[in-house]
Design a protein around this motif. Structure first.
Motif, PDB file in Angstrom:
ATOM      1  N   PRO A  17     -61.135  26.051   7.207  1.00 46.39           N
ATOM      2  CA  PRO A  17     -60.712  26.292   8.610  1.00 46.39           C
ATOM      3  C   PRO A  17     -59.250  26.624   8.526  1.00 46.39           C
ATOM      4  N   SER A  18     -58.366  26.483   7.506  1.00 45.44           N
ATOM      5  CA  SER A  18     -57.304  27.179   7.508  1.00 45.44           C
ATOM      6  C   SER A  18     -57.304  28.432   7.164  1.00 45.44           C
ATOM      7  N   ILE A  19     -58.137  28.962   6.512  1.00 42.54           N
ATOM      8  CA  ILE A  19     -58.423  30.440   6.011  1.00 42.54           C
ATOM      9  C   ILE A  19     -59.004  31.087   6.979  1.00 42.54           C
ATOM     10  N   CYS A  20     -60.078  30.498   7.641  1.00 44.30           N
ATOM     11  CA  CYS A  20     -60.882  31.169   8.568  1.00 44.30           C
ATOM     12  C   CYS A  20     -61.431  30.210   9.739  1.00 44.30           C
ATOM     13  N   ASP A  29     -66.129  13.454  11.448  1.00 44.19           N
ATOM     14  CA  ASP A  29     -66.545  12.818  10.114  1.00 44.19           C
ATOM     15  C   ASP A  29     -65.493  13.208   8.967  1.00 44.19           C
ATOM     16  N   GLY A  30     -64.483  13.975   9.380  1.00 45.79           N
ATOM     17  CA  GLY A  30     -63.364  14.643   8.658  1.00 45.79           C
ATOM     18  C   GLY A  30     -64.100  15.584   7.404  1.00 45.79           C
ATOM     19  N   LYS A  31     -65.210  16.209   7.781  1.00 49.64           N
ATOM     20  CA  LYS A  31     -65.871  16.970   6.787  1.00 49.64           C
ATOM     21  C   LYS A  31     -65.868  18.615   7.571  1.00 49.64           C
ATOM     22  N   ALA A  32     -65.910  19.436   6.895  1.00 51.05           N
ATOM     23  CA  ALA A  32     -66.081  21.047   7.399  1.00 51.05           C
ATOM     24  C   ALA A  32     -67.441  21.158   8.023  1.00 51.05           C
ATOM     25  N   VAL A  33     -67.462  22.018   8.993  1.00 52.50           N
ATOM     26  CA  VAL A  33     -68.623  22.585   9.452  1.00 52.50           C
ATOM     27  C   VAL A  33     -68.549  24.100   9.888  1.00 52.50           C
ATOM     28  N   ALA A  34     -69.585  24.911   9.784  1.00 55.46           N
ATOM     29  CA  ALA A  34     -69.640  26.229  10.243  1.00 55.46           C
ATOM     30  C   ALA A  34     -69.795  26.132  11.817  1.00 55.46           C
ATOM     31  N   GLY A  50     -62.810  31.911   2.512  1.00 53.96           N
ATOM     32  CA  GLY A  50     -62.988  30.482   2.802  1.00 53.96           C
ATOM     33  C   GLY A  50     -64.034  29.632   1.985  1.00 53.96           C
ATOM     34  N   ALA A  51     -64.964  30.208   1.825  1.00 54.79           N
ATOM     35  CA  ALA A  51     -66.055  29.673   0.884  1.00 54.79           C
ATOM     36  C   ALA A  51     -65.748  29.756  -0.517  1.00 54.79           C
ATOM     37  N   ASP A  52     -65.059  30.827  -1.021  1.00 58.39           N
ATOM     38  CA  ASP A  52     -64.556  30.925  -2.383  1.00 58.39           C
ATOM     39  C   ASP A  52     -63.412  30.101  -2.560  1.00 58.39           C
ATOM     40  N   SER A  53     -62.596  29.714  -1.764  1.00 60.38           N
ATOM     41  CA  SER A  53     -61.702  28.935  -1.846  1.00 60.38           C
ATOM     42  C   SER A  53     -61.916  27.429  -1.807  1.00 60.38           C
ATOM     43  N   CYS A  54     -63.147  26.967  -1.520  1.00 55.97           N
ATOM     44  CA  CYS A  54     -63.637  25.579  -1.651  1.00 55.97           C
ATOM     45  C   CYS A  54     -63.676  25.153  -2.915  1.00 55.97           C
ATOM     46  N   SER A  60     -71.787  28.132   1.366  1.00 52.37           N
ATOM     47  CA  SER A  60     -72.487  29.372   1.055  1.00 52.37           C
ATOM     48  C   SER A  60     -72.183  30.408   1.991  1.00 52.37           C
ATOM     49  N   VAL A  61     -72.147  31.648   1.885  1.00 55.41           N
ATOM     50  CA  VAL A  61     -72.131  32.563   2.766  1.00 55.41           C
ATOM     51  C   VAL A  61     -72.807  33.847   2.233  1.00 55.41           C
TER      52      VAL A  61
END
Length: 62
Positions: A17-20, A29-34, A50-54, A60-61
């Motif tokens: 989320p900091s990237i996109c 729950d403290g986890k990322a979501v699209a 953002g996906a590549d930086s995980c 997956s995109v």
């Protein structure tokens, strides 16, 4: 183009989320979501970055 976050794999680092922020956010729950599986036009490169930086490859995109 669709973005999907595997919440079982996500470690909640907050990098995506900091990237996109147009595509990813941190859930209660403290986890990322699209935010929406369909990536908005014009932010495809940021969504992929953002996906590549995980660090655990939880996004997956396609």
């Amino acid at each position: 183009m669709k973005a999907v976050v595997d919440k079982d794999t996500c470690i909640g680092c907050g990098l995506c989320p900091s990237i996109c922020p147009e595509v990813y956010q941190m859930d209660d729950d403290g986890k990322a979501v699209a935010i929406s599986e369909d990536v908005p036009q014009g932010v495809e490169d940021s969504a992929q970055e953002g996906a590549d930086s995980c660090p655990v490859s939880a996004i997956s995109v396609e």
